[in-house]
Design an enzyme around this catalytic site. Structure first.
Site, PDB file in Angstrom:
ATOM      1  CD  GLU A 174      16.102 -45.303  19.365  1.00 52.29           C
ATOM      2  OE1 GLU A 174      17.298 -45.668  19.011  1.00 52.29           O
ATOM      3  OE2 GLU A 174      15.460 -44.292  19.652  1.00 52.29           O
ATOM      4  CG  HIS A 250      21.358 -47.886  20.441  1.00 52.67           C
ATOM      5  ND1 HIS A 250      21.306 -46.694  19.283  1.00 52.67           N
ATOM      6  CD2 HIS A 250      19.841 -47.269  20.213  1.00 52.67           C
ATOM      7  CE1 HIS A 250      20.655 -46.726  18.423  1.00 52.67           C
ATOM      8  NE2 HIS A 250      19.753 -46.346  19.668  1.00 52.67           N
ATOM      9  CB  CYS A 371      25.262 -49.229  13.741  1.00 56.50           C
ATOM     10  SG  CYS A 371      25.821 -48.701  15.384  1.00 56.50           S
TER      11      CYS A 371
END
Length: 449
Positions: A174, A250, A371
Site C-alpha cells: 500500500e 493504513h 493520504c
C-alpha cells in the site's frame, strides 16, 4: 548541500465520487452513494497545497488518473465503442463501472514507497509503485502511477523506478501509507520504518479478524531489497490487528513520523517497546535523537482517532527546528481530540503549532491530509532535476484553479457515471493538464495508436 522534504499532493480527479468501495475504511463505507462535488474537492486540495507552499514548504502536484478506466472494463469483457462499454457496464455491472470511475488515486500516499538517496546503495532516490491489490479499484492504478512518476522524476542519474510488486495477496503493498522515515536531516542517512498488517507465509504472526490487513511483511521486505536499503537503516513493525479491525486500514491512520519524531497512538503497534527501542538505537547510530510522542487511549480513543483522522496529519519541520501539525477540520470538531492538541502544543515538545484545513470532500471518502501527499526527500541537485512543471508556484496554482473551474462538475452522483460525456470531459481535462504540468503522454488515451 541543502536538502528538503517535498510533499507532492494528489490532484483530485474529475470523477471524484462516493462509491463506498473501500471495505475497512469506515468513512468510505458510511458515505457511500452520497452525491459528491469534484470541483470543490479539487479546490480544497489545491488550497492546502498553496497554503503550505506560501508558508515556505516545498510543494508539488501529482496528476490524477484517466477515469472511467475504459481499458479496465474491456479487460472484463465489455466491448464496442467507449460509450458502449460505459453504458453496458452501467446496465449489467454498475459496481464495476463505479470502481472504474474511482478518483482514489488522489490519495498519493498509496502511490509508491520512496527511499531517499542517502539511504540507498546506489545513491539514487528509489520509487516502487504500490500494487494496491487489496482493492480492485486501486489495483488498476499502478501502471499510470509509474508513468506519471517517471515523467516527474525523469533523470536516471538521480532517480530509479521499480515496477509494482507481483499483484497477489502475499505481496499486498500500500505504499508510503505504511512507511515513514526518521533522520537527523533530510539529506543524511536515516532509518526507514515499514509497518505491516500480517505475514503472508508465517502463520505465527497474528492477523485482524474483521477487516483485511492490506500490507504484508513480505511486501515491505521486498521493497527494502529493491531500494538497496541496509539492515541498519530499516525497522519493521507489525500494526496492532485490533486497531485494523477498528478501521485503521493504513498505518497513517494511527501514527505519523518526521525527522526524529514519531507521533503515535498507544495502541498502534504490537510489541511497542521493542519497536521504539530499535528505532531509537538505529537512529542513534546515524547521529539522530529519536523522540516518541505517545497519545494515550485515555486521552484519545481509537474510535476518535479514526473519526477525526488525528494521525492522518502532516508533521512538517520548520526552519527553526520546531514542527507544525496539519490536521483536518474534523479534529477541531472532536472535543477530545481538540483538547489533546491544545495540550500537545503547550507542553514544550517539538510540535508547536496545529494548522487546520477543510478537506471534507476527501475526508468523506476516508482520506485526510496525509493520504493526499507523497513525501520525497531531495537534495538540492535532485530537486533541480525534478520536472519543474509539477512544482507548486503561485502562477501554477492560479492556472490549476482555472483548469478545475473549466472542466470539473460541481455535482456527481452514481447515475452520472453512466454518462459517456463524462469520459469526454475527463480526457479533455487531462490532455490539457499534461501540457500544464509538462508530463508528456502518460494516459492510455494519449498513447493509443
Amino acid at each position: 548541500m541543502k536538502s528538503y522534504e517535498v510533499n507532492f499532493d494528489g490532484l483530485v480527479g474529475p470523477t471524484h465520487n462516493y462509491g463506498g468501495l473501500s471495505y475497512g475504511n469506515v468513512a468510505s463505507q458510511s458515505n457511500s452513494q452520497q452525491a459528491s462535488n469534484p470541483r470543490e474537492a479539487a479546490r480544497q486540495g489545491l488550497a492546502k497545497m498553496k497554503a503550505l507552499a506560501d508558508m515556505g514548504f516545498k510543494q508539488g502536484v501529482l496528476a490524477p488518473q484517466e477515469r472511467p478506466d475504459v481499458a479496465a472494463l474491456r479487460r472484463l469483457g465489455f466491448s464496442g465503442s467507449d460509450a458502449d462499454v460505459i453504458q453496458r457496464a452501467a446496465r449489467e455491472a454498475m459496481p464495476l463501472l463505479v470502481a472504474s470511475c474511482s478518483a482514489s488515486s488522489m490519495w498519493v500516499a498509496n502511490a509508491a514507497t520512496v527511499s531517499p538517496s542517502a539511504d540507498t546503495a546506489d545513491g539514487r532516490v528509489h520509487f516502487t509503485a504500490a500494487n494496491l491489490n487489496c482493492k480492485y479499484h486501486r489495483s488498476i492504478e499502478h501502471p499510470t502511477t509509474s508513468r506519471v512518476l517517471g515523467a516527474m522524476f525523469n533523470n536516471e542519474k538521480h532517480f530509479a523506478h521499480h515496477a509494482a510488486l507481483p499483484a497477489v495477496a502475499q505481496f499486498g503493498d500500500e505504499g508510503a501509507a505504511n512507511h515513514t522515515r526518521f533522520c537527523r536531516a533530510y539529506g543524511e542517512a536515516g532509518v526507514e520504518f515499514f509497518v505491516y498488517g500480517r505475514s503472508a507465509f508465517d502463520s505465527r504472526y497474528p492477523a485482524p479478524q474483521k477487516y483485511p490487513a492490506r500490507q504484508t511483511l513480505e511486501a515491505s521486505q521486498a521493497v527494502a531489497r529493491l531500494h538497496g536499503l541496509s539492515d541498519d537503516g530499516v525497522v519493521y513493525a507489525q500494526q496492532n490487528p485490533a486497531v485494523i479491525d477498528q478501521g485503521v486500514f493504513h498505518n497513517d491512520v494511527i501514527s505519523v513520523g518526521n525527522g526524529e519524531v514519531l507521533f503515535y497512538h498507544e495502541e498502534a503497534f504490537l510489541e511497542t517497546d521493542a519497536v521504539l527501542g530499535q528505532l531509537r538505537a538505529k537512529l542513534a547510530s546515524k547521529g539522530g535523537n529519536f523522540q516518541a510522542i505517545c497519545v494515550p487511549r485515555a486521552a484519545v480513543a481509537v474510535e476518535d482517532a479514526v473519526r477525526s483522522y488525528l494521525f492522518n496529519s502532516q508533521l512538517l519541520s520548520r526552519d527553526d527546528g520546531s514542527m507544525l501539525l496539519v490536521v483536518p477540520e474534523e479534529c477541531r470538531n472532536n472535543e477530545r481530540v481538540w483538547a489533546y492538541l491544545g495540550q500537545l502544543t503547550s507542553q514544550g515538545g517539538p510540535v508547536k503549532e496545529v494548522k487546520v484545513f477543510d478537506l471534507k470532500q476527501s475526508m468523506q471518502n476516508g482520506g485526510g491530509p496525509a493520504c493526499l501527499r507523497l513525501r520525497v526527500a531531495l537534495k538540492e541537485a535532485e530537486l533541480a532535476a525534478v520536472n519543474q512543471g509539477v512544482i507548486m508556484t503561485a502562477p501554477l496554482y492560479d492556472t490549476l484553479l482555472q483548469w478545475v473551474d473549466r472542466h470539473y462538475r460541481d455535482r456527481l452522483g452514481e447515475a452520472d457515471l453512466a454518462d459517456p460525456q463524462l469520459l469526454v470531459e475527463c480526457r479533455t481535462a487531462l490532455d490539457e493538464l499534461t501540457q500544464i504540468l509538462k508530463l508528456g503522454s502518460v494516459y492510455p488515451f494519449q498513447r493509443q495508436p
